[in-house]
Design a protein around this motif. Structure first.
Motif, PDB file in Angstrom:
ATOM      1  N   THR A 253       1.080  -0.680  -0.129  1.00 19.40           N
ATOM      2  CA  THR A 253       0.397   0.280  -0.073  1.00 19.40           C
ATOM      3  C   THR A 253       0.969   2.068   0.182  1.00 19.40           C
ATOM      4  O   THR A 253       0.494   1.991  -0.901  1.00 19.40           O
ATOM      5  N   PHE A 255       3.678   1.378  -1.124  1.00 23.68           N
ATOM      6  CA  PHE A 255       4.725   1.543  -3.321  1.00 23.68           C
ATOM      7  C   PHE A 255       2.952   2.564  -3.573  1.00 23.68           C
ATOM      8  O   PHE A 255       3.170   2.854  -4.500  1.00 23.68           O
ATOM      9  N   LYS A 256       2.012   2.278  -3.751  1.00 25.67           N
ATOM     10  CA  LYS A 256       0.781   2.286  -4.171  1.00 25.67           C
ATOM     11  C   LYS A 256       0.353   3.770  -4.073  1.00 25.67           C
ATOM     12  O   LYS A 256      -0.014   3.989  -4.815  1.00 25.67           O
ATOM     13  N   SER A 258       2.514   6.213  -2.911  1.00 22.83           N
ATOM     14  CA  SER A 258       3.967   6.293  -3.540  1.00 22.83           C
ATOM     15  C   SER A 258       3.489   7.218  -5.262  1.00 22.83           C
ATOM     16  O   SER A 258       3.485   8.124  -5.593  1.00 22.83           O
ATOM     17  N   ILE A 259       3.016   5.834  -5.571  1.00 23.37           N
ATOM     18  CA  ILE A 259       2.818   6.214  -7.374  1.00 23.37           C
ATOM     19  C   ILE A 259       1.451   6.959  -7.406  1.00 23.37           C
ATOM     20  O   ILE A 259       1.783   7.882  -7.833  1.00 23.37           O
ATOM     21  N   GLU A 260       0.238   6.808  -6.812  1.00 22.27           N
ATOM     22  CA  GLU A 260      -0.338   8.307  -6.627  1.00 22.27           C
ATOM     23  C   GLU A 260      -0.441   9.193  -6.702  1.00 22.27           C
ATOM     24  O   GLU A 260      -1.168   9.781  -7.496  1.00 22.27           O
ATOM     25  N   LYS A 261       0.232   9.158  -5.441  1.00 20.36           N
ATOM     26  CA  LYS A 261       0.594  10.587  -5.367  1.00 20.36           C
ATOM     27  C   LYS A 261       1.942  11.444  -6.106  1.00 20.36           C
ATOM     28  O   LYS A 261       2.538  12.175  -5.552  1.00 20.36           O
ATOM     29  N   ASP A 262       2.099  10.577  -7.276  1.00 20.20           N
ATOM     30  CA  ASP A 262       3.492  11.154  -7.906  1.00 20.20           C
ATOM     31  C   ASP A 262       4.514  11.430  -7.031  1.00 20.20           C
ATOM     32  O   ASP A 262       5.608  11.988  -6.914  1.00 20.20           O
ATOM     33  N   ASP A 263       4.622  10.610  -5.520  1.00 17.64           N
ATOM     34  CA  ASP A 263       5.888  11.230  -5.379  1.00 17.64           C
ATOM     35  C   ASP A 263       6.751  10.197  -5.267  1.00 17.64           C
ATOM     36  O   ASP A 263       7.447   9.826  -4.940  1.00 17.64           O
ATOM     37  N   THR A 264       8.333  10.221  -6.375  1.00 11.05           N
ATOM     38  CA  THR A 264       8.652   9.497  -6.328  1.00 11.05           C
ATOM     39  C   THR A 264      10.119   9.979  -5.744  1.00 11.05           C
ATOM     40  O   THR A 264      11.052   8.529  -5.637  1.00 11.05           O
ATOM     41  N   LEU A 267       9.256   6.820  -3.325  1.00 12.81           N
ATOM     42  CA  LEU A 267       9.523   5.495  -3.903  1.00 12.81           C
ATOM     43  C   LEU A 267      10.303   4.998  -4.485  1.00 12.81           C
ATOM     44  O   LEU A 267      10.868   4.390  -3.626  1.00 12.81           O
TER      45      LEU A 267
END
Lengths: 282, 282
Positions: A253, A255-256, A258-264, A267
């Motif tokens: 979750t 990972f999910k 971070s990707i949803e929020k564009d939080d590179t 990630l």
């Protein structure tokens, strides 16, 4: 070490592969096979995994060592009656969970004749035809609660495992089950779940596997493993398995999110943290 | 096929391993290496992966074929300017995501000189020192949107891949990215998350890895993969990756609920369903 007459209850992948090693390393003077499945017995004789097959009570009476290589639910129901049938035989189980099994015979008058072990070897295949040469070599074997086994039984069991090339670890049953949940049981659940994820998608998109590569195969191969072996393991180790599964879902979750929020940045940190596994895996 | 002068932009695991194959199979007449990392260039020369190293613009000018083996975020920013610099060179990328990249140069006047490809090969290691002999052999390579490439460029690219032993698949970029999410990207996320799950536990229990076996290694080895490569892949393929990750978490939750409820019948069904992956994996 003294060669002994060994009865193997359960001549599938685990028991059959052990039979090959016991014979190869001249640990057994004779190998007796026992199995509820007559096809497995026939195959075991045909493959010369064992010297003879016998009904269980006769095999136990004829043997000096009884090795149990059956699913962990069968172990819990059968171990007490096997202990009732022995005189001075050594009884060794190879099951993947230990606490419940040890608990079920903790007050048995013959408790000392039993050695609880978990050799960390297996493949995703099952049955005697899956038995292979060279199994167990260079892997760990856990001896659980060694203080509750008779000295002679413990020494012979340890010598057997050393002679087939395993390195020995000793652990209390509770610690064993916790550790097994983290480094074995969860790997199987993620692999089963990943197979189901992709197979579900295949129902609407037939071409989904065309591109499957070595990385996919590596993470999914355990999904071929036998439910008769794994359902009882997950149930017997329920509390630990649920703890690690809950934690694993929480990690996924992260990972999910971070990707949803564009939080590179997050990630990047999650992946760099995971890279620390290099310290463990050669 | 006609041997050509090939510039490889990015002489790491992917580019370096391709360089070895191009030389071995006599596909290149000369190999020019380009990399932002001077250590990589030095190592690539020392390992004789390439014949010479040049700054990018000189390498492009000197080459007949330009191969791009760099992270997918770098591809998106650099491909347009590389296309601006070419005359009649063939430009081939090896990136793991395709839709965004193809979109960024769809109206470029030289679009036809570009061939979008994704060879399904890699390891969890990175850098030129990770380059290996025999890479790519017997794996699939996806050619995306071949209808948008010039015929000569497409033919040479296909011949190159055939000659290094790959089998060709053609796919639209959108289908490629969806499929890659299912059979490659999700495997990496589960592996990273599993590594983090166990490494977290290790903070309180140092002995957690003592029992780690081949099954654990198999499901976790991808967690060694490089964040510089994988963060941009997950971000560029965000929508597909989130879909499959959501589905995977739902599948894991079904295992969790079955175990919580002692529903062995449902657990048995989930595992038997997963076993159907045997149809796909040899």
């Amino acid at each position: 070490m003294e060669r002994k007459k060994v009865a193997i209850i359960g001549v599938g992948l685990i028991g059959g592969s052990l039979a090959i090693r016991l014979h190869e390393r001249k640990i057994s003077s004779r190998l007796i096979g026992v199995d509820v499945n007559p096809d497995h017995l026939e195959k075991a004789m045909e493959m010369e995994l064992v010297d003879e097959v016998l009904p269980m009570s006769e095999a136990i009476a004829a043997a000096e060592v009884v090795v149990l290589a059956i699913p962990v639910d069968k172990l819990v129901t059968m171990l007490p009656s096997i202990m009732d049938q022995i005189n001075n035989q050594i009884v060794i189980d190879l099951g993947s969970t230990k606490a419940q099994l040890i608990n079920v015979i903790k007050d048995h008058p013959k408790r000392g004749r039993y050695v609880a072990t978990h050799p960390m070897w297996g493949t995703e295949y099952s049955g005697p035809q899956a038995a292979v040469r060279g199994a167990y070599e260079n892997k760990a074997v856990i001896i659980c609660n060694p203080q509750d086994s008779d000295e002679d039984a413990l020494i012979w069991t340890k010598e057997m495992y050393k002679k087939i090339g395993m390195h020995l670890l000793e652990m209390e049953a509770g610690a064993h089950d916790l550790h097994a949940a983290y480094v074995s049981h969860i790997s199987h659940i993620t692999s089963f779940a990943l197979a189901n994820t992709v197979l579900e998608k295949e129902k609407e998109d037939k071409a989904i596997f065309e591109m499957a590569s070595a990385g996919f195969e590596s993470t999914v191969r355990l999904a071929k493993s036998n439910p008769a072996m794994w359902v009882p393991i997950f149930m017997q180790n329920k509390i630990n398995v649920l703890d690690v599964l809950t934690e694993h879902i929480a990690q996924l979750t992260r990972f999910k999110e971070s990707i949803e929020k564009d939080d590179t940045q997050s990630l990047q940190t999650l992946i760099s943290d995971a890279n620390k596994i290099r310290r463990i895996l050669k």
